[in-house]
Design an enzyme around this catalytic site. Structure first.
Site, PDB file in Angstrom:
ATOM      1  N   CYS A 106      32.768  90.383  41.604  1.00  0.00           N
ATOM      2  CA  CYS A 106      33.725  90.769  40.947  1.00  0.00           C
ATOM      3  C   CYS A 106      35.147  90.077  40.417  1.00  0.00           C
ATOM      4  CB  CYS A 106      33.850  92.007  41.178  1.00  0.00           C
ATOM      5  SG  CYS A 106      35.107  92.629  39.643  1.00  0.00           S
ATOM      6  N   CYS A 113      48.337  94.551  35.828  1.00  0.00           N
ATOM      7  CA  CYS A 113      47.944  94.762  34.704  1.00  0.00           C
ATOM      8  C   CYS A 113      49.061  95.886  33.933  1.00  0.00           C
ATOM      9  CB  CYS A 113      46.381  96.172  34.795  1.00  0.00           C
ATOM     10  SG  CYS A 113      45.911  95.536  32.870  1.00  0.00           S
TER      11      CYS A 113
HETATM   12  S1  SF4 Z   1      44.486  99.239  33.954  1.00  0.00           S
HETATM   13 FE1  SF4 Z   1      44.121  97.018  33.901  1.00  0.00          FE
HETATM   14  S2  SF4 Z   1      42.576  97.083  35.607  1.00  0.00           S
HETATM   15 FE2  SF4 Z   1      42.843  99.198  35.205  1.00  0.00          FE
HETATM   16  S3  SF4 Z   1      41.118  99.704  34.415  1.00  0.00           S
HETATM   17 FE3  SF4 Z   1      42.921  99.281  32.861  1.00  0.00          FE
HETATM   18  S4  SF4 Z   1      42.429  97.382  31.787  1.00  0.00           S
HETATM   19 FE4  SF4 Z   1      41.243  97.021  33.797  1.00  0.00          FE
END
Ligand code: SF4
Length: 351
Positions: A106, A113
């Site tokens: 993974c 993010c």
């Molecule tokens: S914030 Fe970004 S890394 Fe975290 S679950 Fe949502 S999309 Fe995935």
């Protein structure tokens, strides 16, 4: 050194261009590509390349490397979490998981993010930057090297489900997938690669038309827009019906089964009426639902559902003929959820 182009980031065609520009034979590209994808980071070990060529490569190019900061193995040794330092001092993490059928990695596609899901540690500091295809490949190569040292099989499956939203870094991610699929390199089958998205609808259509035929996982986590907007910022941009429509398009176009990820959060999305609503939403779609008992993050308020609620939720989906599994929880003792190991490491570093 830092500004030299990274050879790991290049396709075979791009490497051929490099050799042509150096007045070298393009077939050398294949030799170099094989060495790079075997994890050889030292030009001197590339025994079939002439010394003069090695010198040229050394002076103009680099082979991207990750520095291991931390390695944490779960008590059963089947899950290992790695924290790596990038050349610009950013930190990323990835996790290898050993199953009966092989070894899956993974991996991260971004530093941080910007999607802002309320239950996720990766998004706390926002997005720092995208990872290059070479930096994604470097994660696989670094982990392969570690696995070999520990007499474990190499990676044969990938899930793009670590830190970052893969479709928010679309071009680099697609390039990376093509690189690891190359038969001259790691030769990882498209069927063994799963990309997970929080639902960037336009890019889901683009991916469907890309011809890669990888598996798609969609983080749904709610049966309606109201709940989804409460826990996932992206739901303000794209409605749940549009996400499902894009997922159906992906299935129709590629023939690959779509998995909907559903993290059960206590009191938020885990009631029987939510399960029934989810069944109505997915009715007639030959998909799969992966129910995930939430991996709680220390500084975030979202709580894991009780065992009774998890069981009742799954029972309702099964009774309506929905294909459902409960995600195996691996590596809980090593901060298994994405972003957690990095958060814990930085906390320790800051004292
Ligand atoms: S914030 Fe970004 S890394 Fe975290 S679950 Fe949502 S999309 Fe995935």
């Amino acid at each position: 050194m830092a500004n030299k182009p990274d050879l790991l980031d290049m396709t075979l065609e791009e490497l051929e261009q490099v050799f042509v520009s150096m007045n070298e034979k393009p077939y050398r590209a294949k030799q170099l590509f094989k060495w790079l994808h075997k994890g050889t980071a030292d030009f001197e070990q590339m025994t079939d390349l002439p010394q003069a060529l090695k010198e040229k490569l050394k002076s103009g190019y680099k082979i991207g490397r990750l520095i291991l900061l931390q390695r944490l193995a779960s008590s059963d040794k089947r899950t290992v979490k790695y924290l790596y330092l990038l050349t610009d001092n950013n930190i990323i993490e990835c996790v290898s998981m050993q199953y009966e059928y092989g070894m899956t990695l993974c991996l991260s596609t971004q530093v941080g993010c910007r999607m802002g899901c309320s239950f996720c540690a990766s998004t706390t500091g926002g997005l720092a930057r995208n990872l290059t295809a070479g930096e994604m490949l470097a994660q696989v190569l670094a982990v392969n090297s570690d696995l070999s040292e520990h007499n474990k099989p190499n990676i044969n499956g990938l899930v793009l489900m670590g830190c970052g939203e893969p479709l928010d870094n679309y071009d680099n991610v697609v390039k990376f997938i093509k690189l690891v699929h190359d038969p001259l390199g790691l030769n990882i089958g498209y069927r063994n690669i799963t990309l997970s998205t929080c639902g960037l609808v336009p890019k889901m259509y683009t991916l469907a038309d890309e011809g890669l035929n990888i598996n798609l996982a969609v983080s749904l986590h709610a049966p309606n827009d109201n709940i989804r907007r409460d826990i996932m910022k992206i739901a303000h941009a794209f409605g749940i019906e549009d996400v499902i429509k894009a997922a159906r398009y992906y299935f129709d176009k590629t023939g690959r089964r779509v998995t909907f990820e559903y993290a059960l959060i206590s009191g938020i999305n885990d009631r029987p009426e939510h399960a029934k609503e989810l069944c109505r939403l997915l009715s007639g779609f030959p998909c799969h639902v992966n129910v995930i008992p939430l991996n709680e993050v220390k500084h975030l308020s979202r709580k894991r559902s009780s065992e009774d609620s998890i069981k009742a939720f799954i029972d309702i989906l099964q009774s309506k003929g929905i294909n459902v599994t409960r995600r195996r929880e691996m590596g809980l003792d090593i901060n298994g959820a994405c972003g957690q190991l990095k958060a814990a490491y930085l906390e320790k570093e800051r004292g």
